[in-house]
Design a protein around this motif. Structure first.
Motif, PDB file in Angstrom:
ATOM      1  N   LEU A   1       0.813  -1.176  -0.140  1.00  0.00           N
ATOM      2  CA  LEU A   1       0.070   0.016  -0.035  1.00  0.00           C
ATOM      3  C   LEU A   1       0.908   1.240  -0.211  1.00  0.00           C
ATOM      4  O   LEU A   1       1.789   1.363   0.713  1.00  0.00           O
ATOM      5  CB  LEU A   1      -0.762   0.043   1.174  1.00  0.00           C
ATOM      6  CG  LEU A   1      -1.777   1.134   1.477  1.00  0.00           C
ATOM      7  CD1 LEU A   1      -2.969   1.303   0.443  1.00  0.00           C
ATOM      8  CD2 LEU A   1      -2.428   1.088   2.933  1.00  0.00           C
TER       9      LEU A   1
ATOM     10  N   GLN B   1      -0.209  -7.561  -4.786  1.00  0.00           N
ATOM     11  CA  GLN B   1      -1.011  -6.782  -4.738  1.00  0.00           C
ATOM     12  C   GLN B   1      -0.351  -5.291  -4.728  1.00  0.00           C
ATOM     13  O   GLN B   1       0.493  -5.127  -3.661  1.00  0.00           O
ATOM     14  CB  GLN B   1      -2.172  -6.870  -3.945  1.00  0.00           C
ATOM     15  CG  GLN B   1      -3.018  -5.676  -3.650  1.00  0.00           C
ATOM     16  CD  GLN B   1      -4.160  -5.492  -4.858  1.00  0.00           C
ATOM     17  OE1 GLN B   1      -4.641  -6.878  -5.204  1.00  0.00           O
ATOM     18  NE2 GLN B   1      -4.505  -4.634  -5.279  1.00  0.00           N
TER      19      GLN B   1
ATOM     20  N   THR C   1      -3.546   0.677  -9.126  1.00  0.00           N
ATOM     21  CA  THR C   1      -3.934  -0.247  -8.191  1.00  0.00           C
ATOM     22  C   THR C   1      -4.456  -1.294  -9.157  1.00  0.00           C
ATOM     23  O   THR C   1      -5.244  -1.295  -9.895  1.00  0.00           O
ATOM     24  CB  THR C   1      -5.119   0.406  -7.373  1.00  0.00           C
ATOM     25  OG1 THR C   1      -4.522   1.204  -6.673  1.00  0.00           O
ATOM     26  CG2 THR C   1      -5.731  -0.699  -6.468  1.00  0.00           C
TER      27      THR C   1
ATOM     28  N   ALA D   1      -6.580  -5.007 -12.701  1.00  0.00           N
ATOM     29  CA  ALA D   1      -7.369  -4.280 -11.803  1.00  0.00           C
ATOM     30  C   ALA D   1      -8.786  -4.801 -11.531  1.00  0.00           C
ATOM     31  O   ALA D   1      -9.248  -5.708 -12.410  1.00  0.00           O
ATOM     32  CB  ALA D   1      -7.552  -2.677 -12.268  1.00  0.00           C
TER      33      ALA D   1
ATOM     34  N   PRO E   1      -3.696   6.269  -8.402  1.00  0.00           N
ATOM     35  CA  PRO E   1      -4.501   5.422  -7.885  1.00  0.00           C
ATOM     36  C   PRO E   1      -5.245   4.356  -8.963  1.00  0.00           C
ATOM     37  O   PRO E   1      -5.509   3.294  -8.511  1.00  0.00           O
ATOM     38  CB  PRO E   1      -6.045   6.343  -7.400  1.00  0.00           C
ATOM     39  CG  PRO E   1      -5.380   7.736  -6.930  1.00  0.00           C
ATOM     40  CD  PRO E   1      -4.023   7.831  -7.966  1.00  0.00           C
ATOM     41  N   GLU E   2      -4.926   4.926 -10.172  1.00  0.00           N
ATOM     42  CA  GLU E   2      -5.440   3.991 -11.190  1.00  0.00           C
ATOM     43  C   GLU E   2      -4.342   3.079 -11.427  1.00  0.00           C
ATOM     44  O   GLU E   2      -4.707   2.101 -12.367  1.00  0.00           O
ATOM     45  CB  GLU E   2      -5.536   4.616 -12.765  1.00  0.00           C
ATOM     46  CG  GLU E   2      -4.581   5.864 -13.035  1.00  0.00           C
ATOM     47  CD  GLU E   2      -4.845   6.995 -12.346  1.00  0.00           C
ATOM     48  OE1 GLU E   2      -5.412   7.315 -11.433  1.00  0.00           O
ATOM     49  OE2 GLU E   2      -4.640   8.180 -13.100  1.00  0.00           O
TER      50      GLU E   2
ATOM     51  N   THR F   1      -0.677   8.218  -3.112  1.00  0.00           N
ATOM     52  CA  THR F   1      -0.609   8.554  -4.446  1.00  0.00           C
ATOM     53  C   THR F   1       0.895   9.659  -4.242  1.00  0.00           C
ATOM     54  O   THR F   1       1.140  10.415  -3.675  1.00  0.00           O
ATOM     55  CB  THR F   1      -1.538   9.787  -4.786  1.00  0.00           C
ATOM     56  OG1 THR F   1      -2.881   8.986  -4.696  1.00  0.00           O
ATOM     57  CG2 THR F   1      -1.481  10.508  -6.033  1.00  0.00           C
TER      58      THR F   1
ATOM     59  N   ARG G   1      -0.583  -6.334 -15.199  1.00  0.00           N
ATOM     60  CA  ARG G   1      -1.542  -5.935 -14.183  1.00  0.00           C
ATOM     61  C   ARG G   1      -3.160  -6.442 -14.658  1.00  0.00           C
ATOM     62  O   ARG G   1      -3.331  -6.251 -15.665  1.00  0.00           O
ATOM     63  CB  ARG G   1      -1.274  -4.546 -13.707  1.00  0.00           C
ATOM     64  CG  ARG G   1      -1.806  -3.463 -14.710  1.00  0.00           C
ATOM     65  CD  ARG G   1      -1.340  -2.175 -14.093  1.00  0.00           C
ATOM     66  NE  ARG G   1      -1.847  -1.105 -14.962  1.00  0.00           N
ATOM     67  CZ  ARG G   1      -1.354   0.259 -15.005  1.00  0.00           C
ATOM     68  NH1 ARG G   1      -0.425   0.544 -13.760  1.00  0.00           N
ATOM     69  NH2 ARG G   1      -1.732   1.263 -15.535  1.00  0.00           N
TER      70      ARG G   1
ATOM     71  N   THR H   1      -1.657  -1.296  -4.293  1.00  0.00           N
ATOM     72  CA  THR H   1      -2.802  -0.647  -3.850  1.00  0.00           C
ATOM     73  C   THR H   1      -2.227   1.008  -3.827  1.00  0.00           C
ATOM     74  O   THR H   1      -1.433   1.256  -2.876  1.00  0.00           O
ATOM     75  CB  THR H   1      -3.584  -0.702  -2.679  1.00  0.00           C
ATOM     76  OG1 THR H   1      -3.823  -2.352  -2.853  1.00  0.00           O
ATOM     77  CG2 THR H   1      -4.539  -0.034  -2.292  1.00  0.00           C
TER      78      THR H   1
ATOM     79  N   SER I   1      -3.470   4.583  -2.557  1.00  0.00           N
ATOM     80  CA  SER I   1      -4.545   5.307  -2.003  1.00  0.00           C
ATOM     81  C   SER I   1      -4.422   6.902  -2.688  1.00  0.00           C
ATOM     82  O   SER I   1      -3.244   7.398  -2.518  1.00  0.00           O
ATOM     83  CB  SER I   1      -4.339   5.259  -0.387  1.00  0.00           C
ATOM     84  OG  SER I   1      -3.315   5.913  -0.117  1.00  0.00           O
TER      85      SER I   1
END
Length: 117
Positions: free
Chosen positions: A11, A112, A91, A40, A88-89, A14, A38, A114, A116
């Motif tokens: 995590l 993963q 992720t 999503a 964020p995109e 941005t 990737r 992520t 934020s």
């Protein structure tokens, strides 16, 4: 045949950075072109970047050009994806893959990422 294991996801806020690693085992890792993809949630898997066996040629999706860098260390059987200025995109679950016979034949289990807002 080659086995691939990704690591380095997590995590991040941005604008932050992450470096993904893909460790390969099995014969001939250094002879494979390698790629990062990737997926999503609710979307199809998409190409992110690839690198030829020599490391001299790299290719990127337009969405990551200038922010992501793919590299490899054949002595360590490892491919990297340095991701900067994350959005964020970005992720998604990130997968590495090895190319054989003009297709992405071997895949890792994914890691993963992520981002934020």
């Amino acid at each position: 045949q080659v086995q691939l294991v990704e690591s380095g996801g997590g995590l991040v806020q941005t604008g932050g950075s992450l470096r993904l690693s893909c460790a390969g085992s099995g014969r001939g890792f250094s002879s494979y072109a390698m790629g990062w993809f990737r997926q999503a949630p609710g979307k199809e898997r998409e190409f992110v970047a690839s690198i030829r066996w020599s490391g001299l040629r790299t290719y990127y999706a337009d969405s990551v050009k200038g922010r992501f860098t793919i590299s490899r260390d054949n002595a360590k059987n490892t491919v990297y994806l340095q991701m900067n200025s994350l959005k964020p995109e970005d992720t998604a679950v990130y997968y590495c893959a090895a190319e054989e016979s003009s297709r992405w034949a071997y895949w890792g289990q994914g890691t993963q990422v992520t981002v934020s807002s």
